[in-house]
Design a protein around this motif. Structure first.
Motif, PDB file in Angstrom:
ATOM      1  N   GLY A   1       0.889  -1.237   0.030  1.00 64.86           N
ATOM      2  CA  GLY A   1      -0.087   0.098  -0.004  1.00 64.86           C
ATOM      3  C   GLY A   1       0.785   1.129   0.011  1.00 64.86           C
ATOM      4  O   GLY A   1       0.560   2.413  -0.728  1.00 64.86           O
ATOM      5  N   SER A   2       1.663   1.280   0.896  1.00 67.66           N
ATOM      6  CA  SER A   2       2.531   2.443   1.012  1.00 67.66           C
ATOM      7  C   SER A   2       3.566   2.697  -0.168  1.00 67.66           C
ATOM      8  O   SER A   2       3.780   3.929  -0.700  1.00 67.66           O
ATOM      9  CB  SER A   2       3.374   2.342   2.174  1.00 67.66           C
ATOM     10  OG  SER A   2       2.641   2.468   3.272  1.00 67.66           O
ATOM     11  N   ILE A   3       3.752   1.578  -0.863  1.00 70.62           N
ATOM     12  CA  ILE A   3       4.767   1.495  -2.111  1.00 70.62           C
ATOM     13  C   ILE A   3       3.955   2.051  -2.988  1.00 70.62           C
ATOM     14  O   ILE A   3       4.598   2.934  -3.922  1.00 70.62           O
ATOM     15  CB  ILE A   3       5.437   0.271  -2.284  1.00 70.62           C
ATOM     16  CG1 ILE A   3       6.376  -0.260  -1.067  1.00 70.62           C
ATOM     17  CG2 ILE A   3       5.970   0.184  -3.643  1.00 70.62           C
ATOM     18  CD1 ILE A   3       6.702  -1.732  -1.174  1.00 70.62           C
ATOM     19  N   VAL A   4       2.868   1.482  -3.252  1.00 71.35           N
ATOM     20  CA  VAL A   4       1.827   2.206  -4.520  1.00 71.35           C
ATOM     21  C   VAL A   4       1.582   3.475  -4.395  1.00 71.35           C
ATOM     22  O   VAL A   4       1.462   4.026  -5.443  1.00 71.35           O
ATOM     23  CB  VAL A   4       0.603   1.144  -4.646  1.00 71.35           C
ATOM     24  CG1 VAL A   4      -0.170   1.444  -5.584  1.00 71.35           C
ATOM     25  CG2 VAL A   4       1.128  -0.395  -4.946  1.00 71.35           C
ATOM     26  N   ASP A   5       1.406   3.947  -2.979  1.00 73.47           N
ATOM     27  CA  ASP A   5       0.677   5.239  -2.919  1.00 73.47           C
ATOM     28  C   ASP A   5       1.931   6.243  -3.069  1.00 73.47           C
ATOM     29  O   ASP A   5       1.946   7.427  -3.013  1.00 73.47           O
ATOM     30  CB  ASP A   5       0.071   5.332  -1.764  1.00 73.47           C
ATOM     31  CG  ASP A   5      -1.510   4.923  -1.639  1.00 73.47           C
ATOM     32  OD1 ASP A   5      -1.806   4.776  -2.849  1.00 73.47           O
ATOM     33  OD2 ASP A   5      -1.984   4.704  -0.784  1.00 73.47           O
ATOM     34  N   ARG A   6       3.175   5.686  -2.883  1.00 72.99           N
ATOM     35  CA  ARG A   6       4.513   6.742  -2.743  1.00 72.99           C
ATOM     36  C   ARG A   6       5.020   6.993  -4.156  1.00 72.99           C
ATOM     37  O   ARG A   6       5.671   7.898  -4.535  1.00 72.99           O
ATOM     38  CB  ARG A   6       5.367   6.119  -1.820  1.00 72.99           C
ATOM     39  CG  ARG A   6       4.810   6.532  -0.291  1.00 72.99           C
ATOM     40  CD  ARG A   6       6.118   5.782   0.595  1.00 72.99           C
ATOM     41  NE  ARG A   6       7.050   6.809   0.600  1.00 72.99           N
ATOM     42  CZ  ARG A   6       8.352   6.645   1.401  1.00 72.99           C
ATOM     43  NH1 ARG A   6       8.366   5.573   2.012  1.00 72.99           N
ATOM     44  NH2 ARG A   6       9.021   7.446   1.334  1.00 72.99           N
ATOM     45  N   PHE A   7       4.944   5.717  -5.000  1.00 68.26           N
ATOM     46  CA  PHE A   7       5.870   5.748  -6.305  1.00 68.26           C
ATOM     47  C   PHE A   7       4.868   5.650  -7.498  1.00 68.26           C
ATOM     48  O   PHE A   7       3.646   5.533  -7.163  1.00 68.26           O
ATOM     49  CB  PHE A   7       6.871   4.535  -6.270  1.00 68.26           C
ATOM     50  CG  PHE A   7       7.579   4.660  -5.233  1.00 68.26           C
ATOM     51  CD1 PHE A   7       8.896   5.447  -5.089  1.00 68.26           C
ATOM     52  CD2 PHE A   7       7.647   3.756  -3.863  1.00 68.26           C
ATOM     53  CE1 PHE A   7       9.598   5.506  -3.970  1.00 68.26           C
ATOM     54  CE2 PHE A   7       8.427   3.877  -2.855  1.00 68.26           C
ATOM     55  CZ  PHE A   7       9.587   4.721  -2.812  1.00 68.26           C
TER      56      PHE A   7
ATOM     57  N   LEU B   1       5.399   2.939 -13.322  1.00 63.97           N
ATOM     58  CA  LEU B   1       6.627   2.363 -13.538  1.00 63.97           C
ATOM     59  C   LEU B   1       6.687   1.118 -12.494  1.00 63.97           C
ATOM     60  O   LEU B   1       7.415   0.159 -12.815  1.00 63.97           O
ATOM     61  CB  LEU B   1       7.696   3.429 -12.827  1.00 63.97           C
ATOM     62  CG  LEU B   1       9.176   3.129 -12.906  1.00 63.97           C
ATOM     63  CD1 LEU B   1       9.642   2.553 -14.154  1.00 63.97           C
ATOM     64  CD2 LEU B   1       9.817   4.121 -12.113  1.00 63.97           C
ATOM     65  N   LEU B   2       5.937   1.286 -11.330  1.00 65.19           N
ATOM     66  CA  LEU B   2       6.021  -0.017 -10.468  1.00 65.19           C
ATOM     67  C   LEU B   2       5.514  -1.136 -11.093  1.00 65.19           C
ATOM     68  O   LEU B   2       5.955  -2.338 -10.830  1.00 65.19           O
ATOM     69  CB  LEU B   2       5.127   0.390  -9.307  1.00 65.19           C
ATOM     70  CG  LEU B   2       5.260  -0.478  -8.140  1.00 65.19           C
ATOM     71  CD1 LEU B   2       6.487  -0.979  -7.618  1.00 65.19           C
ATOM     72  CD2 LEU B   2       4.208  -0.217  -7.003  1.00 65.19           C
ATOM     73  N   LEU B   3       4.519  -1.042 -11.932  1.00 68.47           N
ATOM     74  CA  LEU B   3       3.819  -2.125 -12.639  1.00 68.47           C
ATOM     75  C   LEU B   3       4.903  -2.743 -13.586  1.00 68.47           C
ATOM     76  O   LEU B   3       5.088  -4.120 -13.668  1.00 68.47           O
ATOM     77  CB  LEU B   3       2.603  -1.939 -13.326  1.00 68.47           C
ATOM     78  CG  LEU B   3       1.240  -1.838 -12.659  1.00 68.47           C
ATOM     79  CD1 LEU B   3       0.184  -1.417 -13.498  1.00 68.47           C
ATOM     80  CD2 LEU B   3       0.985  -3.551 -12.151  1.00 68.47           C
TER      81      LEU B   3
ATOM     82  N   ALA C   1      -1.175  -2.516  -7.509  1.00 70.90           N
ATOM     83  CA  ALA C   1      -0.753  -1.772  -8.343  1.00 70.90           C
ATOM     84  C   ALA C   1      -1.952  -1.547  -9.589  1.00 70.90           C
ATOM     85  O   ALA C   1      -2.057  -0.282  -9.821  1.00 70.90           O
ATOM     86  CB  ALA C   1       0.646  -1.772  -9.043  1.00 70.90           C
ATOM     87  N   SER C   2      -2.105  -2.657 -10.030  1.00 74.51           N
ATOM     88  CA  SER C   2      -3.144  -2.638 -11.208  1.00 74.51           C
ATOM     89  C   SER C   2      -4.522  -2.292 -10.798  1.00 74.51           C
ATOM     90  O   SER C   2      -5.031  -1.210 -11.450  1.00 74.51           O
ATOM     91  CB  SER C   2      -3.464  -4.195 -11.619  1.00 74.51           C
ATOM     92  OG  SER C   2      -2.232  -4.611 -12.280  1.00 74.51           O
TER      93      SER C   2
ATOM     94  N   ALA D   1      -1.766  11.998  -9.687  1.00 70.38           N
ATOM     95  CA  ALA D   1      -0.986  12.518  -8.416  1.00 70.38           C
ATOM     96  C   ALA D   1      -1.055  11.274  -7.438  1.00 70.38           C
ATOM     97  O   ALA D   1      -1.979  10.956  -6.895  1.00 70.38           O
ATOM     98  CB  ALA D   1      -1.869  13.781  -7.945  1.00 70.38           C
ATOM     99  N   LEU D   2       0.246  11.300  -6.698  1.00 75.18           N
ATOM    100  CA  LEU D   2       0.265  10.345  -5.843  1.00 75.18           C
ATOM    101  C   LEU D   2       0.272  10.889  -4.408  1.00 75.18           C
ATOM    102  O   LEU D   2       0.287  12.171  -4.209  1.00 75.18           O
ATOM    103  CB  LEU D   2       1.576   9.681  -5.974  1.00 75.18           C
ATOM    104  CG  LEU D   2       1.809   8.907  -7.225  1.00 75.18           C
ATOM    105  CD1 LEU D   2       3.227   8.388  -7.395  1.00 75.18           C
ATOM    106  CD2 LEU D   2       0.901   8.028  -7.476  1.00 75.18           C
ATOM    107  N   SER D   3      -0.015  10.126  -3.647  1.00 77.20           N
ATOM    108  CA  SER D   3      -0.197  10.517  -2.016  1.00 77.20           C
ATOM    109  C   SER D   3       1.150  11.383  -1.823  1.00 77.20           C
ATOM    110  O   SER D   3       2.376  10.700  -1.752  1.00 77.20           O
ATOM    111  CB  SER D   3      -0.288   9.511  -1.198  1.00 77.20           C
ATOM    112  OG  SER D   3      -0.482   9.647   0.138  1.00 77.20           O
ATOM    113  N   GLN D   4       0.991  12.411  -1.049  1.00 77.81           N
ATOM    114  CA  GLN D   4       2.271  13.306  -0.925  1.00 77.81           C
ATOM    115  C   GLN D   4       2.472  12.880   0.779  1.00 77.81           C
ATOM    116  O   GLN D   4       1.731  12.743   1.740  1.00 77.81           O
ATOM    117  CB  GLN D   4       1.926  14.786  -0.863  1.00 77.81           C
ATOM    118  CG  GLN D   4       1.642  15.238  -2.345  1.00 77.81           C
ATOM    119  CD  GLN D   4       2.850  14.807  -3.350  1.00 77.81           C
ATOM    120  OE1 GLN D   4       3.812  15.228  -2.928  1.00 77.81           O
ATOM    121  NE2 GLN D   4       2.437  14.348  -4.448  1.00 77.81           N
TER     122      GLN D   4
END
Length: 399
Positions: free
Chosen positions: A88-94, A98-100, A145-146, A219-222
């Motif tokens: 969760g934190s990874i997907v919302d931060r990056f 690109l992560l996919l 991520a998807s 926009a990702l989580s800041q």
């Protein structure tokens, strides 16, 4: 790439449904970015469908043990659980796009290692044990991520239609995947089928390169930090609908975690079916997912979420009882179609309601929290049901 995009348009038109609720038109015509993601995701699903059959067959080839099959399935579940805690934190931060792509690349490498070692050194259970958890972790990251990436490609009121299309073509892939896996396993061995999964993830990676998400929705989580990992669980608890849907879904998946291993063992060792027949049976059962994917937007619009969700659970329960009672292959296939039909409806509408009710900045963490709840019981469920089946037989445990 332009030629590929043109070839996808007839498919998009063919799956475009006119859905109206009152005066609101919910008809969805996919654009280029969604089509590219859609086809890439379908390729990855095709690979997963191959592994769905090939992985248990590899373990069965090496050990002839249903308990060992359950252990590998449990390790896959452990990997999914550990990754879900962090996803969760990874997907919302990056960057989700690109992560996919990175996850698809790593999945392709992991799946390529298995046939390489199998062909060079022979069957290796240590390799299967070593790769099961990483493969499960990558699968969890790709799923989170998807799910979080899809709202960056389509409007919120088209999420049911978009998810239905992803599930429908995924079901078509699941029709072909087990069939191909069964044929390849019977002719060349299950390691060849796993090699094809690696190629499928490379195709997903290639198509992702050309996807351009909408800037306004990217926009990702800041300021996301490790302590924010619990934000998803807090949101699930505070939402009056998701606080019930998530644990019900988690209980369902935990109970069914080892069911596929039980079905495969029952079909091969108790009903004496070969690998090719096994692939055909699972492929035929995926017809239920195709029908469910096509009609779920219509069902959701007219019956509502609750009737669809609870109806799917009820249908699954009835059909499992039938699986344990019958030895007739035609009945098994018919029950499989019905089971996958109900399961796909549950999958689509629970995912859509999660996307609809969650702010974009929290979607990765809420999706991951959802997956954690589901993954908590899966390793125990898979290990327990297969161990019980080794002692008491698969029919009793399935029932």
């Amino acid at each position: 790439m332009e030629a590929l995009d043109q070839s996808l348009r007839p498919i998009s038109r063919g799956l475009t449904q006119s859905i109206k609720v009152g005066k609101r038109d919910l008809t969805f015509t996919p654009d280029r970015n969604f089509r590219l993601f859609w086809v890439g995701h379908t390729w990855a699903t095709f690979g997963d469908a191959i592994a769905f059959i090939a992985f248990p067959l590899l373990v069965l080839q090496a050990t002839s043990s249903v308990a060992q099959m359950g252990l590998v399935t449990a390790l896959l579940g452990v990997g999914r659980l550990i990754a879900s805690l962090l996803a969760g934190s990874i997907v919302d931060r990056f960057d989700r796009h690109l992560l996919l792509a990175l996850c698809a690349l790593n999945a392709a490498v992991c799946f390529a290692l298995i046939p390489f070692v199998w062909w060079q050194f022979g069957p290796s259970m240590p390799l299967m044990y070593g790769l099961a958890a990483p493969i499960g972790a990558l699968g969890a990251l790709i799923q989170v991520a998807s799910t979080s990436f899809l709202p960056e490609l389509v409007d919120s009121f088209h999420l049911t239609a978009a998810n239905s299309r992803v599930q429908t073509t995924g079901a078509i892939a699941f029709m072909g995947g087990p069939f191909v896996a069964g044929l390849l396993s019977a002719r060349d061995g299950p390691a060849v089928a796993v090699a094809l999964e690696s190629f499928a993830y490379l195709c997903f990676l290639w198509l992702l390169v050309f996807v351009r998400p909408r800037p306004a929705s990217s926009a990702l989580s800041q300021g996301a930090s490790p302590q924010d990992a619990f934000a998803g669980l807090r949101f699930l608890w505070r939402d009056p609908l998701l606080r019930w849907v998530a644990p019900l879904n988690a209980a369902q998946v935990s109970i069914l975690a080892g069911t596929i291993d039980l079905f495969i063992f029952r079909l091969k060792h108790e009903l004496h079916q070969g690998d090719a027949a096994l692939g055909s049976i699972f492929g035929g059962a995926a017809l239920g997912a195709i029908v469910a994917g096509m009609i779920t937007p219509w069902l959701r619009a007219r019956l509502g979420f609750g009737a669809c969700f609870l109806g799917g659970l009820l249908l699954e329960g009835i059909i499992l009882g039938g699986f344990g009672l019958t030895t007739n292959l035609n009945v098994v296939i018919a029950l499989g179609v019905g089971f996958i039909f109900g399961d796909t409806i549950i999958l689509i509408i629970s995912q859509v309601v999660q996307q609809e009710r969650t702010p974009t900045r929290l979607l990765g963490r809420v999706t991951a929290a959802y997956q954690v709840l589901i993954a908590l019981g899966s390793p125990l469920g898979a290990a327990a049901t297969t161990a019980l089946a080794a002692r008491h037989g698969t029919a009793a445990v399935i029932m």
